[in-house]
Design an enzyme around this catalytic site. Structure first.
Site, PDB file in Angstrom:
ATOM      1  CE  LYS A  90      35.620  40.661  44.487  1.00 45.48           C
ATOM      2  NZ  LYS A  90      36.457  41.802  44.876  1.00 45.48           N
ATOM      3  CD  GLU A 112      32.316  48.442  46.930  1.00 49.38           C
ATOM      4  OE1 GLU A 112      31.806  48.831  47.992  1.00 49.38           O
ATOM      5  OE2 GLU A 112      33.131  47.489  46.872  1.00 49.38           O
ATOM      6  CB  SER A 381      39.897  35.407  41.938  1.00 48.73           C
ATOM      7  OG  SER A 381      39.841  35.822  40.584  1.00 48.73           O
TER       8      SER A 381
END
Ligand SMILES: Cc1ncc(COP(=O)(O)O)c(C=O)c1O
Length: 399
Positions: A90, A112, A381
Site C-alpha cells: 500500500k 478509506e 502483498s
C-alpha cells in the site's frame, strides 16, 4: 494487445469513467491536470524514487521459496511486498499520491481503509510529508483490525468509525467521498486501490507498477526468462494491477487474479458469502466507476464477505474487469478455509507469516499448480502480523 490501446484514457473498454456528482467534478478535473503535470516531472520523479528507496525500502526482494515449491510441486518465487515499510504494498501508492498532493498544494489527506493497511500507509506518508490525515474505516473492520487502528492513531491520523451499511470498506469509501465534497479546497482524497472515478484507477496502477517493473528485472536475473504465470490476490485490485501491468504485453505470461471465495459462492438477496466480483459480479456503477459489482436485480449492492478484510469489497477495479473480459487476466477463487491453510503453510515452511489477503494467492498456487506452468511468481502483498489475532480465533491457539 498493446498497452497503448487503453493507456491514459478515462475508460478501459466499457469500464471505468467518472460517474460522480457534479460537485466533485472540479476536484477530479484538478487531479487529472495535476497528474498530467507531474507524472513525468523530473523533480517529482526523483523525489518519489528517493522515498521509495530510502524510506519504503525498495526494491523488495524476489525470493525463491524452496520448501514451499517442493510442497506444492512447482517452482515458486515470492515478491516480498510484505517487507515494504508498513508491511504491505500500500505504501507504493500512498507515497506517490501524498507527494503528488503536496506538489499540487494540498495540505490534508483523507482516505478509506478496509484491512487498515491502506489507512496505515496513508498515515505513514502523511506523517512523513507533514500532512494532516483523516481515515474512514468501517466499524466492523475497526474491530477485526484493531492493531492497525492503533498504529494509525500512533502516527497522528484521525480514524473515523463508519457505522452505516455493512460497516466495511464500501461504506468507508462512501463516507470518504462525502467528506471530500465538503473539503476539496485543501484536501486530497487518497484512494487506496485501483477503483473510483478516473483518474484514480490509472494513478494507483502507475504508482503500484513499480512491483511488476522490479519483477521483470529480478526474474530475468534469476531465471533468464519471465515466469510462466503470476498470481496476485484481488480486492480492489491494486497489488494485482501493480504486478500485472508491465507484463500485459507479454502474453506468454499468464496473469491470475485471485478473489475471495469466502464461505461459499452463493448469496441471499442482501448478502454474498464471498467477494468474487470479477468471477460472479455484473456490470454496474460503484464509487464513481463502471465495473463488475456484486448486486441484486435492482442494482443494490450486496454485502460481500471474506475472512481477509482487505478483500471484503463488492466491486473491483475497472481495468481488471476489462482485462478479464478480454481474456488477458484469468480470475480465480479461494475460500476462507483454503486461505487459512496457505497462511499456515507459508508460516511453517518458509518462516514468512503472510497477510490473509496474500494467503489467497498462495492457496491458489497450492490448488491450481497444474495450470501455472513450471515457474510462478506470487505477489505477497503484505505481512500477517495484523491477522494473527483473527487467525488464532479461527484456528485456536497453537500449543
Ligand atoms: C496486504 C493486503 N493485500 C491485498 C489487499 C487488497 O487490496 P488490493 O486488491 O487493492 O491490492 C489489501 C487491502 O487492504 C491488503 O492489506
Amino acid at each position: 494487445m498493446t498497452t497503448q490501446s487503453y493507456h491514459s484514457v478515462t475508460k478501459f473498454g466499457k469500464y471505468g469513467g467518472q460517474f460522480i456528482p457534479e460537485v466533485l467534478m472540479p476536484a477530479v478535473e484538478e487531479l487529472v491536470a495535476g497528474y498530467e503535470k507531474y507524472k513525468n516531472d523530473p523533480d517529482f520523479l526523483a523525489e518519489l524514487a528517493h522515498y521509495n528507496k530510502y524510506f519504503a525500502g525498495r526494491p523488495s526482494p524476489l525470493y525463491h521459496a524452496k520448501r514451499l515449491s517442493k510442497e506444492y510441486g512447482i517452482k515458486i518465487y515470492i515478491k516480498r511486498e510484505d517487507l515494504i515499510h508498513g508491511g504491505a504494498h500500500k505504501l507504493n501508492n500512498t507515497l506517490g499520491q501524498a507527494l503528488l498532493a503536496k506538489y499540487m498544494g494540498k495540505k490534508k489527506l483523507i482516505a478509506e481503509t478496509g484491512a487498515g493497511q491502506h489507512g496505515t500507509a496513508a498515515a505513514i506518508a502523511g506523517a512523513n510529508l507533514g500532512m494532516e490525515v483523516t481515515v474512514y474505516m468501517g466499524a466492523k473492520d475497526m474491530q477485526r483490525q484493531r492493531m492497525n487502528v492503533y498504529r494509525m492513531r500512533l502516527m497522528g491520523a484521525n480514524v473515523v468509525p463508519v457505522e452505516s451499511g455493512s460497516k466495511t470498506l464500501k461504506d468507508a469509501t462512501n463516507e470518504a467521498l462525502r467528506s471530500w465534497v465538503t473539503n476539496v479546497e485543501d484536501t486530497h482524497y487518497l484512494i487506496g486501490s485501483v477503483v473510483g472515478p478516473h483518474p484514480y484507477p490509472t494513478i494507483v496502477r502507475d504508482f503500484q507498477s513499480i512491483i511488476g517493473t522490479e519483477v521483470k528485472e529480478q526474474i530475468m536475473e534469476l531465471e533468464g526468462r519471465y515466469s510462466d504465470s503470476i498470481v496476485a490476490c484481488t480486492g480492489g485490485g491494486s497489488n494485482a494491477m501493480g504486478i500485472f501491468h508491465p507484463f500485459v504485453p507479454d502474453t506468454d505470461v499468464k496473469l491470475f487474479a485471485v478473489e475471495a471465495g469466502g464461505s461459499g459462492l452463493g448469496s441471499t438477496d442482501k448478502i454474498a458469502y464471498h467477494s468474487s466480483s470479477l468471477c460472479l459480479g455484473e456490470v454496474g456503477v460503484l464509487h464513481g466507476a463502471c465495473t463488475k459489482i456484486l448486486q441484486d436485480k435492482y442494482g443494490q449492492i450486496l454485502e460481500s464477505h471474506s475472512i481477509a478484510a482487505g478483500l471484503d469489497y463488492s466491486g473491483v477495479g475497472p481495468e481488471l474487469a476489462y482485462l478479464t473480459e478480454t481474456g488477458r487476466i484469468i480470475p480465480g477463487n479461494i475460500s476462507d478455509k483454503q486461505a487459512l491453510e496457505a497462511f499456515s503453510d507459508l508460516s511453517c515452511l518458509e518462516g514468512i507469516i503472510p497477510a490473509l489477503e496474500s494467503s489467497h494467492a498462495v492457496a491458489f498456487v497450492k490448488y491450481h499448480a497444474d495450470e501455472l506452468g513450471d515457474v510462478v511468481v506470487i505477489n505477497l502483498s503484505g505481512r500477517g502480523d495484523k491477522d494473527v489475532e483473527a487467525v488464532s480465533m479461527e484456528l485456536g491457539m497453537i500449543k
